[in-house]
Design an enzyme around this catalytic site. Structure first.
Site, PDB file in Angstrom:
ATOM      1  N   GLU A  76       0.828  -1.211   0.000  1.00  0.00           N
ATOM      2  CA  GLU A  76       0.000   0.000   0.000  1.00  0.00           C
ATOM      3  C   GLU A  76       0.862   1.261   0.000  1.00  0.00           C
ATOM      4  O   GLU A  76       0.644   2.180  -0.780  1.00  0.00           O
ATOM      5  CB  GLU A  76      -0.928   0.012   1.217  1.00  0.00           C
ATOM      6  N   ASP A  96      -0.701  -5.099   3.118  1.00  0.00           N
ATOM      7  CA  ASP A  96      -1.335  -3.933   3.746  1.00  0.00           C
ATOM      8  C   ASP A  96      -0.776  -3.852   5.160  1.00  0.00           C
ATOM      9  O   ASP A  96      -1.118  -4.670   6.022  1.00  0.00           O
ATOM     10  CB  ASP A  96      -2.858  -4.082   3.776  1.00  0.00           C
ATOM     11  N   ILE A  98      -1.142  -1.644   7.658  1.00  0.00           N
ATOM     12  CA  ILE A  98      -2.175  -1.381   8.679  1.00  0.00           C
ATOM     13  C   ILE A  98      -3.513  -1.292   7.967  1.00  0.00           C
ATOM     14  O   ILE A  98      -3.811  -0.300   7.306  1.00  0.00           O
ATOM     15  CB  ILE A  98      -1.927  -0.070   9.463  1.00  0.00           C
ATOM     16  N   ASP A  99      -4.312  -2.333   8.086  1.00  0.00           N
ATOM     17  CA  ASP A  99      -5.661  -2.296   7.516  1.00  0.00           C
ATOM     18  C   ASP A  99      -6.602  -1.892   8.644  1.00  0.00           C
ATOM     19  O   ASP A  99      -6.699  -2.598   9.655  1.00  0.00           O
ATOM     20  CB  ASP A  99      -6.040  -3.668   6.956  1.00  0.00           C
ATOM     21  N   THR A 101      -6.938   1.948   9.336  1.00  0.00           N
ATOM     22  CA  THR A 101      -6.163   3.090   9.859  1.00  0.00           C
ATOM     23  C   THR A 101      -7.006   4.002  10.750  1.00  0.00           C
ATOM     24  O   THR A 101      -6.521   4.513  11.753  1.00  0.00           O
ATOM     25  CB  THR A 101      -5.525   3.907   8.709  1.00  0.00           C
ATOM     26  N   ASP A 226      -5.985  -4.873   0.457  1.00  0.00           N
ATOM     27  CA  ASP A 226      -7.021  -5.097   1.479  1.00  0.00           C
ATOM     28  C   ASP A 226      -7.573  -6.518   1.385  1.00  0.00           C
ATOM     29  O   ASP A 226      -8.069  -7.060   2.361  1.00  0.00           O
ATOM     30  CB  ASP A 226      -8.210  -4.143   1.269  1.00  0.00           C
TER      31      ASP A 226
END
Length: 284
Positions: A76, A96, A98-99, A101, A226
């Site tokens: 990402e 990803d 940090i999915d 945020t 994601d």
């Protein structure tokens, strides 16, 4: 060399290594979460999220590159910095860092590291680590899906009127797109269903369907990073993943329906009106 990759020792080796790297990434996120929430909201929360996002992605990519230097990456943060988002046949890690945020900023307890590993454009394994809950979801093609080492299964629900459905409610600049998003929710709730929930992390949403805690999840406008980790977790747990049109799932399409059964996925596809969201493998 188009071998039986799912059985190969390389695949297992990649996955085992990935689990340990994901745990390290989780520690970085936990450290960042110690910041005072009021300070985060007052200062620029975007800065802290971006800083942590970049730190986590750099940790994951550098660790994996050391061990598998010939592999490709779609991350990402790398894409945000201008790297292409093109999936080739080469072994590719789709990351990803940090999915969820917004959840991260507010301490809402669904924040995940999500990693999918694809070969010949097919996802071979996926890992989603829901850090605050300390739940490590894993799945490898043909080997089943697990949460903290315990096998998980979808609910098997086929009747939409007995279903709990997940989606995400996001701001849409285009008022028509926003209207379609809200209308889609209204149509699903009015069938009627048991309700709609919006946990705030696509990867966690897929894992909740995989574990039988929700019956379906649909979304328009997310990205391949994601979806890559969670997609195989859903299918290995016995679930179904399709495009919102009812056709086959396309990782680069930015849209999906996951469900506990084909009947349920297709029923949701009948209700959902699409709106344009572009593709990950196209230039803006």
């Amino acid at each position: 060399w188009k071998r039986r990759f799912p059985e190969s020792s390389l695949n297992k080796e990649c996955m085992d290594y990935c689990i340990s790297v994901t745990r390290e990434a989780g520690k970085v996120i936990h450290e960042a979460l110690k910041h005072d929430v009021s300070i985060m909201l007052k200062s620029s929360p975007v800065d802290l999220v971006t800083e942590t996002d970049q730190k986590v992605e750099a940790l994951i990519i550098s660790s994996i590159k050391q061990k598998f230097p010939s592999h490709s990456f779609i991350g990402e943060e790398s894409v945000a910095a201008g790297a292409p988002s093109i999936l080739t046949d080469n072994p590719t890690w789709i990351i990803d860092p940090i999915d969820g945020t917004t959840n991260f900023v507010h301490r809402f307890p669904f924040v995940a590291v999500s990693i999918g590993f694809a070969v010949n454009k097919e996802i071979e394994f996926g890992i989603v680590y829901s850090c605050i809950e300390d739940k490590m979801y894993t799945a490898r093609k043909g080997k089943g899906a697990f949460c903290n080492g315990i096998r998980i299964h979808v609910s098997g629900q086929e009747d939409i009127s007995n279903s709990l459905v997940l989606t995400e409610i996001g701001y849409k600049k285009d008022p028509e797109h926003f209207k379609t998003m809200m209308t889609n929710m209204q149509r699903i709730v009015s069938i009627p269903t048991h309700g709609i929930r919006s946990p705030g992390s696509a990867a966690v949403n897929m894992c909740l369907v995989a574990a039988g805690a929700a019956d379906a999840y649909y979304h328009i406008g997310i990205h391949c990073w994601d979806m890559a980790g969670g997609a195989i977790i859903v299918t290995e747990a016995g679930g179904v993943i399709i495009d919102i049109s009812g056709g086959p799932f396309d990782l680069m399409s930015r849209r999906l329906i996951t469900a506990s059964s084909r009947a349920l996925a297709e029923r949701i596809a009948k209700e959902i009106q699409p709106f344009p969201c572009g593709r990950d493998d196209e230039e803006d």
